[in-house]
Enzyme design. Structure first.
Site, PDB file in Angstrom:
ATOM      1  N   CYS A 297       0.871  -1.187   0.000  1.00  0.00           N
ATOM      2  CA  CYS A 297       0.000   0.000   0.000  1.00  0.00           C
ATOM      3  C   CYS A 297       0.910   1.239   0.000  1.00  0.00           C
ATOM      4  CB  CYS A 297      -0.843  -0.001   1.269  1.00  0.00           C
ATOM      5  SG  CYS A 297       0.206  -0.042   2.733  1.00  0.00           S
TER       6      CYS A 297
ATOM      7  N   HIS B 206       5.339  -5.144   8.635  1.00  0.00           N
ATOM      8  CA  HIS B 206       5.331  -6.516   9.125  1.00  0.00           C
ATOM      9  C   HIS B 206       5.628  -7.528   8.020  1.00  0.00           C
ATOM     10  CE1 HIS B 206       3.031  -5.612  13.080  1.00  0.00           C
ATOM     11  NE2 HIS B 206       4.332  -5.522  13.193  1.00  0.00           N
TER      12      HIS B 206
ATOM     13  N   HIS C  12      -0.911  -5.084  19.361  1.00  0.00           N
ATOM     14  CA  HIS C  12      -0.431  -4.665  18.033  1.00  0.00           C
ATOM     15  C   HIS C  12       0.273  -3.315  18.176  1.00  0.00           C
ATOM     16  CE1 HIS C  12      -0.372  -3.350  13.869  1.00  0.00           C
ATOM     17  NE2 HIS C  12      -0.562  -4.616  13.530  1.00  0.00           N
TER      18      HIS C  12
ATOM     19  N   GLU D 272       0.465  -0.758  16.343  1.00  0.00           N
ATOM     20  CA  GLU D 272      -0.347   0.419  16.000  1.00  0.00           C
ATOM     21  C   GLU D 272      -1.272   0.784  17.166  1.00  0.00           C
ATOM     22  OE1 GLU D 272      -2.545   0.395  12.226  1.00  0.00           O
ATOM     23  OE2 GLU D 272      -4.032   1.720  13.144  1.00  0.00           O
TER      24      GLU D 272
ATOM     25  N   SER E  74      -1.532  -7.966  10.549  1.00  0.00           N
ATOM     26  CA  SER E  74      -2.964  -7.866  10.837  1.00  0.00           C
ATOM     27  C   SER E  74      -3.782  -7.906   9.550  1.00  0.00           C
ATOM     28  CB  SER E  74      -3.213  -6.569  11.613  1.00  0.00           C
ATOM     29  OG  SER E  74      -4.576  -6.417  11.867  1.00  0.00           O
TER      30      SER E  74
HETATM   31  S1  SF4 Z   1      -2.786   2.423   7.335  1.00  0.00           S
HETATM   32 FE1  SF4 Z   1      -1.462   0.621   7.096  1.00  0.00          FE
HETATM   33  S2  SF4 Z   1      -2.388  -0.591   5.448  1.00  0.00           S
HETATM   34 FE2  SF4 Z   1      -3.246   1.489   5.332  1.00  0.00          FE
HETATM   35  S3  SF4 Z   1      -1.999   2.648   3.885  1.00  0.00           S
HETATM   36 FE3  SF4 Z   1      -1.166   2.996   5.919  1.00  0.00          FE
HETATM   37  S4  SF4 Z   1       0.409   1.422   6.194  1.00  0.00           S
HETATM   38 FE4  SF4 Z   1      -0.898   0.769   4.489  1.00  0.00          FE
END
Ligand code: SF4
Length: 314
Positions: free
Chosen positions: A17, A46, A129, A131, A228
């Site tokens: 992404c 990850h 996690h 995050e 995740s």
């Molecule tokens: S929140 Fe996570 S999955 Fe979404 S764009 Fe950002 S890094 Fe990628």
């Protein structure tokens, strides 16, 4: 002997992404600009393959900032960090470049805004996690963590009229919707976004898998077992009744999964590099006459800017 035919439906979009592209780019550009080593707190994204590649280029991965020599160039991972970690980095005079995904930072800001306005925060996410630890540690006030809709009944809040929720970015859209419904039923005055905090990449990768289950006999998800968003992709396939497997790379493929299979769906989590997907298709080609077709549900065209410190080298 001629090979058996196998149709491969390749998810579009899949894999990296914009947040992961940016985070990996940050480490590479920091190495170019500052030279080796640069320190990275927590796995930048990850995926072991990504981490090993960056290690070979001179990045050193640590879990805590006290493992980093004073003054060293340090990168915070895409998952974000708590205010305590930010403070510890200042205390060690680290030269920090923040690779936190802008969509995660947006959740931090949202939670802080609610907290400043006197709301108690409910964070929908998975305990442990990075995050979630980062987001919880960005809010000075109370943060309640909710992982399943069953957790909502047990929530003990101070003022049920002053509650707000935010969400981890990489959850399952459906599960999160159920939790938000449970929260709104128990606390009619709760405020928060719809399921919009689940990032575009997570939503898009999940929506291809929802389409894929209608055509594929088996789904293979390339991704780490501790990622995740990769786990959610496998779960969506599995819950729809299509046998679905999460594998770190082609070497983990079990031929038994493909017995009597005509169509296999392939996708990859947001932190899984494309070369691993291609490696899997190649391995399938050793045993089958593979016919690859794209399964596209949405076009993705999102890019995030690099942090200011690295713009000059971009
Ligand atoms: S929140 Fe996570 S999955 Fe979404 S764009 Fe950002 S890094 Fe990628």
């Amino acid at each position: 002997m001629s090979k058996k035919p196998l149709k491969v439906l390749l998810a579009q979009p899949r894999g990296f992404c914009a947040g992961v592209v940016r985070a990996v780019d940050i480490v590479e550009r920091a190495l170019e600009k500052f030279g080796k080593p640069v320190y990275v707190r927590h796995e930048i994204v990850h995926n072991k393959h990504v981490v090993e590649t960056l290690k070979s280029k001179g990045a050193i991965f640590v879990e805590e900032v006290d493992e980093i020599p004073e003054g060293a160039v340090t990168i915070f991972s895409a998952h974000g960090v708590s205010q305590k970690v930010e403070g510890d980095a200042v205390g060690r005079f680290l030269e920090v470049i923040d690779a936190t995904c802008p969509l995660v930072s947006k959740v931090h800001k949202e939670a802080q805004r609610y907290s400043r306005s006197g709301y108690e925060i409910v964070l929908i996410g998975h305990r442990g996690h990075p995050e979630v630890e980062g987001t919880m540690g960005q809010v000075p006030g109370t943060v309640h963590l909710v992982s399943r809709k069953e957790d909502v009944a047990g929530l003990k809040t101070t003022d049920s009229g002053k509650l707000a929720y935010v969400t981890q970015t990489t959850l399952s859209v459906d599960d999160t919707r159920d939790i938000i419904t449970a929260l709104r039923t128990r606390f009619p005055k709760i405020v928060g976004p719809d399921v919009k905090d689940i990032c575009y990449a997570t939503q898009n990768r999940q929506s291809v898998v929802r389409e894929m289950v209608r055509h594929a006999d088996v789904i293979l998800v390339i991704g780490a077992d501790y990622s995740s968003n990769s786990n959610r992709l496998r779960e969506i396939g599995q819950e729809s009744g299509v046998p679905s497997y999460l594998l770190p790379d082609a070497s983990a493929l079990d031929p038994a999964w493909l017995e009597n299979v005509g169509t296999v769906g392939i996708t990859a989590g947001a932190s899984a590099p494309e070369e691993l997907v291609q490696g899997l298709i190649q391995r399938l080609g050793d045993s089958f006459e593979v016919d690859v077709q794209n399964l596209e549900t949405v076009k993705e065209n999102i890019h995030f800017k690099l942090p200011r410190e690295l713009m000059a080298t971009a």
